[in-house]
Design an enzyme around this catalytic site. Sequence first.
Site: not given
Lengths: 384, 384
Positions: A146, A169, A180, A260
């Site tokens: 993602t 992922k 996640t 991130e």
Amino acid sequence: MSVTAPLGFRASGIAAGIKDNGNRDLALVVNDGPSRAAAAVFTANRVKAAPVLWSEQVVSGGRVRAVVLNSGGANACTGSPGFQDTHATAEKVAEVLAESAGEIAVCSTGLIGLRLPMDELLSGVETAAAELTRDGGLSAADAIRTTDSVAKIAFRRGEGGYMIGGMAKGAGMLAPSLATMLVVLTTDADLPAETLDRALRAATSQSFDRLDADGCMSTNDTVLLMASGAAGTAPEEAAFTALLTEVCLDLTRQLLVDAEGASKAITIEVVGADSVADAVTVGKSIARNNLLKCAITGEDPNWGRVLSAVGTTDAVFEPDRLNVAINGVWVCRGGSVGEDRSKVDLRPRDVSITVDLSAGRHSATVWTTDLTVEYVRENSEYSS
Amino acid sequence: MSVTAPLGFRASGIAAGIKDNGNRDLALVVNDGPSRAAAAVFTANRVKAAPVLWSEQVVSGGRVRAVVLNSGGANACTGSPGFQDTHATAEKVAEVLAESAGEIAVCSTGLIGLRLPMDELLSGVETAAAELTRDGGLSAADAIRTTDSVAKIAFRRGEGGYMIGGMAKGAGMLAPSLATMLVVLTTDADLPAETLDRALRAATSQSFDRLDADGCMSTNDTVLLMASGAAGTAPEEAAFTALLTEVCLDLTRQLLVDAEGASKAITIEVVGADSVADAVTVGKSIARNNLLKCAITGEDPNWGRVLSAVGTTDAVFEPDRLNVAINGVWVCRGGSVGEDRSKVDLRPRDVSITVDLSAGRHSATVWTTDLTVEYVRENSEYSS
């Protein structure tokens, strides 16, 4: 390689049109046997996505023929229509493989609260099935990304000629009990489902479960382990568990480094704990302290924020016996000022924080990231 | 006004030279009686600053003659030398007031792990004592600021002619059980220490305890209530508690609006809960969800992140009966998509999130802020 490193597995990753940008968004991993033994662990979040509810049922039977994974939509908080979408996806995979849907696991990742584009997804399943190959592992790893900046794969060879492979992922919502995170692990060892289950729980408890990038627990986390038995060898459980843990730690490290907006990869080692549980509790409390994470971003060895995080836990310790090292410098000794904080060099990307609780012989390691301007930007702009 | 609004109190706020920038950094609040009844609540953090350890002992006697507060240094994690500094500060205040140090409370705020400059502090106490006046409340409120952009004061008049006044500081580390927060409340009502204690615990549990800006619990939080009895009136406990709660809510609101780097003030109302405890647990879980806080910064009504935060709690609820409204639009109904999210206007600074657990009749409100680029900047650069 990745999930196709072990014998008995084929995989593919294709662009089905679920993502608007035309990138790969659908992966299929098929176990050609002879064994179909499988085990899995799922998110501890009580709000579970439809594919998690479905796959829990599938894996409870101890056998998985294939797993289909999509990015571009989490199919979470979509009610019974969303569950029907997952069911239809599994039925479609079963149809193209001439199998029962009861052995098809499903994973989804992406935005919560949106229905999946089922026309694209179902025709994508046909394409993905047509493209299954023995070297499709990398394409599959690419298709489940993602906000991940890179595909994450790992594999190890065990004594006696078996392999363990994996793909993962996850870049945000990396948290408490699993990130996640979708992880598919494969092996050609010949082990029954119960052994796989024990090995998987042991391996994840020391790897993915100790990664806590932003404290946010996902609705979709799944770690699936499938065994083909194609190598014709049944390793010792302890050796298999150790190798599986290595693969999981390798993938955990890749998730950490790609989290991130992170500028630092922080390893928190808690030693001198009264129990492993205490060490993990303290490590996670530190990992979730926003003020400390900002300080690390600013390359400030702010050990006071470490102590204030330790102080919120119920672990066994005395405040005036706490010691803290940052990048090897014991800046806090006996709960008070230790070595000169100016000796701490926080410029490298890798940061280590060691907390000595002076309360026992147990220890644990927890991984997290810093909290950056980029993290806020990325997560303010992700959806709308 | 502020702490000097009630009769019987004098205060001052001066620049003692503890802060490098020459701003006010020392406050003194003196209760001239006739009563000296007092109560306090302190941080639940197990790593407590020296002034907290000292003031806990003082307040346990039920009487406080004066409180001295400094900004520019928290005197936390400073070991027994730090405790001796706090003791010396109390002794100095006792000396200038010709009192016993056993009735002098001490509060400190600022960086953790640094010793206070005692020469400046002790001579500052003499200056502060010389400047005590009946209208020194605002100067005192100014002197306790750290990163606060404004001084925070409040007061209310009760039926029967008594007053309650207060001042607060706190802009970061606003968390769990109290924010990094110093609050001094005063009243000229004539009430015994036990009554003050009950009223204070009731008031703080519904105000400061429900403010959670960044989930970080301080080592120094203190809320001190002093009663002079100078109004010569003894209000009903219920009426006094209600008025005290109003003052605390007023100050809580000021802390919320001034929280470090926040662009939104978020009110989270949890309704339909099985218990108040469940409602508070759910509210705080939402308040601490970094991903949701980033979404609000980006003015994105990301209700999926609300649900995933609810799902991490042990509150009584069924996932498919959860409803969520953001700024009055029920974007999630029955655990799934509700009204069109494009109807939500998130441009105003005030944001309301309502979660209906559909599990009972209880409710609670929790306040938090969004997570912004400015928060990260401010907390990366605060110390070094």
